[in-house]
Design a protein around this motif. Structure first.
Motif, PDB file in Angstrom:
ATOM      1  N   ASP A   1       0.824  -1.210   0.000  1.00  0.00           N
ATOM      2  CA  ASP A   1       0.000   0.000   0.000  1.00  0.00           C
ATOM      3  C   ASP A   1       0.859   1.260   0.000  1.00  0.00           C
ATOM      4  N   ALA A   2       1.933   1.258  -0.810  1.00  0.00           N
ATOM      5  CA  ALA A   2       2.826   2.405  -1.034  1.00  0.00           C
ATOM      6  C   ALA A   2       3.798   2.667   0.112  1.00  0.00           C
ATOM      7  N   SER A   3       3.823   1.814   1.125  1.00  0.00           N
ATOM      8  CA  SER A   3       4.769   1.984   2.229  1.00  0.00           C
ATOM      9  C   SER A   3       5.802   0.862   2.215  1.00  0.00           C
ATOM     10  N   ASP A   4       7.066   1.196   2.540  1.00  0.00           N
ATOM     11  CA  ASP A   4       8.147   0.231   2.548  1.00  0.00           C
ATOM     12  C   ASP A   4       8.516  -0.148   3.982  1.00  0.00           C
ATOM     13  N   THR A   5       8.960  -1.395   4.152  1.00  0.00           N
ATOM     14  CA  THR A   5       9.530  -1.795   5.427  1.00  0.00           C
ATOM     15  C   THR A   5      10.945  -1.225   5.552  1.00  0.00           C
ATOM     16  N   THR A   6      11.572  -1.454   6.700  1.00  0.00           N
ATOM     17  CA  THR A   6      12.970  -1.065   6.924  1.00  0.00           C
ATOM     18  C   THR A   6      13.732  -2.250   7.509  1.00  0.00           C
ATOM     19  N   ALA A   7      13.447  -3.435   6.973  1.00  0.00           N
ATOM     20  CA  ALA A   7      13.955  -4.671   7.578  1.00  0.00           C
ATOM     21  C   ALA A   7      15.259  -5.175   6.965  1.00  0.00           C
ATOM     22  N   ASN A   8      15.646  -4.688   5.768  1.00  0.00           N
ATOM     23  CA  ASN A   8      16.848  -5.173   5.090  1.00  0.00           C
ATOM     24  C   ASN A   8      16.846  -6.696   4.978  1.00  0.00           C
ATOM     25  N   TYR A   9      15.866  -7.208   4.268  1.00  0.00           N
ATOM     26  CA  TYR A   9      15.733  -8.654   4.116  1.00  0.00           C
ATOM     27  C   TYR A   9      16.834  -9.258   3.244  1.00  0.00           C
ATOM     28  N   GLY A  10      17.475  -8.443   2.411  1.00  0.00           N
ATOM     29  CA  GLY A  10      18.484  -8.925   1.484  1.00  0.00           C
ATOM     30  C   GLY A  10      18.046  -8.696   0.050  1.00  0.00           C
ATOM     31  N   THR A  11      18.972  -8.266  -0.804  1.00  0.00           N
ATOM     32  CA  THR A  11      18.641  -7.971  -2.191  1.00  0.00           C
ATOM     33  C   THR A  11      19.000  -9.136  -3.105  1.00  0.00           C
ATOM     34  N   PHE A  12      18.492  -9.063  -4.327  1.00  0.00           N
ATOM     35  CA  PHE A  12      18.741 -10.089  -5.334  1.00  0.00           C
ATOM     36  C   PHE A  12      19.700  -9.545  -6.380  1.00  0.00           C
ATOM     37  N   GLY A  13      20.634 -10.408  -6.811  1.00  0.00           N
ATOM     38  CA  GLY A  13      21.569 -10.054  -7.855  1.00  0.00           C
ATOM     39  C   GLY A  13      21.390 -10.946  -9.061  1.00  0.00           C
ATOM     40  N   THR A  14      22.210 -10.724 -10.069  1.00  0.00           N
ATOM     41  CA  THR A  14      22.136 -11.501 -11.297  1.00  0.00           C
ATOM     42  C   THR A  14      22.288 -12.993 -10.998  1.00  0.00           C
ATOM     43  N   GLY A  15      21.355 -13.787 -11.504  1.00  0.00           N
ATOM     44  CA  GLY A  15      21.408 -15.235 -11.333  1.00  0.00           C
ATOM     45  C   GLY A  15      20.645 -15.758 -10.140  1.00  0.00           C
ATOM     46  N   ASN A  16      20.266 -14.886  -9.198  1.00  0.00           N
ATOM     47  CA  ASN A  16      19.476 -15.346  -8.056  1.00  0.00           C
ATOM     48  C   ASN A  16      18.052 -15.686  -8.497  1.00  0.00           C
ATOM     49  N   VAL A  17      17.478 -16.698  -7.867  1.00  0.00           N
ATOM     50  CA  VAL A  17      16.104 -17.106  -8.151  1.00  0.00           C
ATOM     51  C   VAL A  17      15.213 -16.716  -6.978  1.00  0.00           C
ATOM     52  N   MET A  18      14.214 -15.907  -7.265  1.00  0.00           N
ATOM     53  CA  MET A  18      13.225 -15.536  -6.250  1.00  0.00           C
ATOM     54  C   MET A  18      12.061 -16.510  -6.308  1.00  0.00           C
ATOM     55  N   GLY A  19      11.724 -17.090  -5.176  1.00  0.00           N
ATOM     56  CA  GLY A  19      10.520 -17.889  -5.053  1.00  0.00           C
ATOM     57  C   GLY A  19       9.448 -17.071  -4.354  1.00  0.00           C
ATOM     58  N   ILE A  20       8.250 -17.049  -4.911  1.00  0.00           N
ATOM     59  CA  ILE A  20       7.136 -16.307  -4.320  1.00  0.00           C
ATOM     60  C   ILE A  20       6.068 -17.309  -3.914  1.00  0.00           C
ATOM     61  N   ALA A  21       5.775 -17.359  -2.629  1.00  0.00           N
ATOM     62  CA  ALA A  21       4.774 -18.277  -2.087  1.00  0.00           C
ATOM     63  C   ALA A  21       3.597 -17.447  -1.571  1.00  0.00           C
ATOM     64  N   LEU A  22       2.477 -17.560  -2.247  1.00  0.00           N
ATOM     65  CA  LEU A  22       1.294 -16.760  -1.935  1.00  0.00           C
ATOM     66  C   LEU A  22       0.264 -17.617  -1.218  1.00  0.00           C
ATOM     67  N   ASN A  23      -0.086 -17.216   0.001  1.00  0.00           N
ATOM     68  CA  ASN A  23      -1.081 -17.915   0.799  1.00  0.00           C
ATOM     69  C   ASN A  23      -2.345 -17.056   0.836  1.00  0.00           C
ATOM     70  N   MET A  24      -3.275 -17.359  -0.070  1.00  0.00           N
ATOM     71  CA  MET A  24      -4.506 -16.570  -0.124  1.00  0.00           C
ATOM     72  C   MET A  24      -5.514 -16.984   0.934  1.00  0.00           C
ATOM     73  N   ASP A  25      -5.305 -18.130   1.572  1.00  0.00           N
ATOM     74  CA  ASP A  25      -6.190 -18.545   2.656  1.00  0.00           C
ATOM     75  C   ASP A  25      -5.975 -17.680   3.894  1.00  0.00           C
ATOM     76  N   ASP A  26      -4.709 -17.397   4.200  1.00  0.00           N
ATOM     77  CA  ASP A  26      -4.364 -16.588   5.371  1.00  0.00           C
ATOM     78  C   ASP A  26      -3.922 -15.182   5.003  1.00  0.00           C
ATOM     79  N   LYS A  27      -3.991 -14.864   3.695  1.00  0.00           N
ATOM     80  CA  LYS A  27      -3.620 -13.538   3.185  1.00  0.00           C
ATOM     81  C   LYS A  27      -2.181 -13.174   3.599  1.00  0.00           C
TER      82      LYS A  27
END
Length: 218
Positions: free
Chosen positions: A108-134
């Protein structure tokens, strides 16, 4: 003589999600490789959204970074948001990962400040969406870096997979929803129903976005 990225498990009897070429605003993201590769081509923000939307169930897909910039956004968007807006990742109804400032979640246009880690060339992002628990989780090369992050409260109906990028560095995102991959899979993994072909195994209870899984869980 087909390259690995030209082969697919997608069939007429089990169709998989890809990006929808009809709703890429102003062609700022050019789609290729069976609408799984999004290449930036223009000024300002470009958007691509999935052909499938979901309102329940648990779903998994991947994205491999080919050309990386700080401006990647990968997540989900509520059906109520107008995809023609120049920056849908800053609209109420978006939740996703922002590859900036140490790696943050944007909601909703706001960013966290958690520094989760960035992605670089060759990294694979997995996205797991739980629509039951949102909730949404983000994986980096098979390991969770964001777990069970709450979706926007405005996502009450259908939600679409979405990628949003800016023109800096001419970013390229290679997606894999399980049926047709925008990148070469080196270690094949399926969901628990045996569908999809992923670089990393989906988390337990999560499934690829395909019509057979949607008929059972969606």
């Amino acid at each position: 003589n087909l390259a690995a990225t030209d082969q697919a498990t997608d069939t007429p009897t089990n169709n998989f999600c890809t990006f929808n070429p009809l709703i890429a605003p102003e062609k700022r993201l050019v789609l290729s490789e069976g609408n799984t590769v999004a290449t930036y081509n223009g000024a300002y923000w470009g958007t691509a959204a999935g052909t499938f939307s979901v309102n329940k169930g648990k779903w998994y897909w991947e994205c491999k970074m080919s050309v990386v910039g700080w401006n990647f956004n990968h997540g989900v968007l509520a059906e109520s948001v107008n995809l023609a807006t120049a920056n849908p990742m800053n609209q109420t109804g978006y939740t996703g990962f922002y590859n900036y400032d140490g790696g943050e979640m944007k909601k909703d246009a706001s960013d966290t400040t958690a520094n989760y880690g960035t992605f670089g060339t060759g990294n694979v992002m997995g996205i797991a969406l739980n629509m039951d628990d949102k909730q949404i989780s983000i994986y980096k090369d098979g390991s969770a870096i964001v777990s069970n992050y709450a979706l926007s409260t405005t996502i009450t109906g259908e939600a679409f997979p979405i990628t949003v990028s800016y023109n800096q560095d001419s970013p390229v995102s290679n997606y894999n929803f399980g049926g047709c991959s925008g990148f070469t899979i080196s270690s094949s993994a399926n969901d628990e129903n045996g569908y999809g072909n992923f670089e990393h195994a989906p988390p337990s209870g999560y499934y690829s976005l395909c019509t057979k899984n949607l008929a059972e869980f969606g």
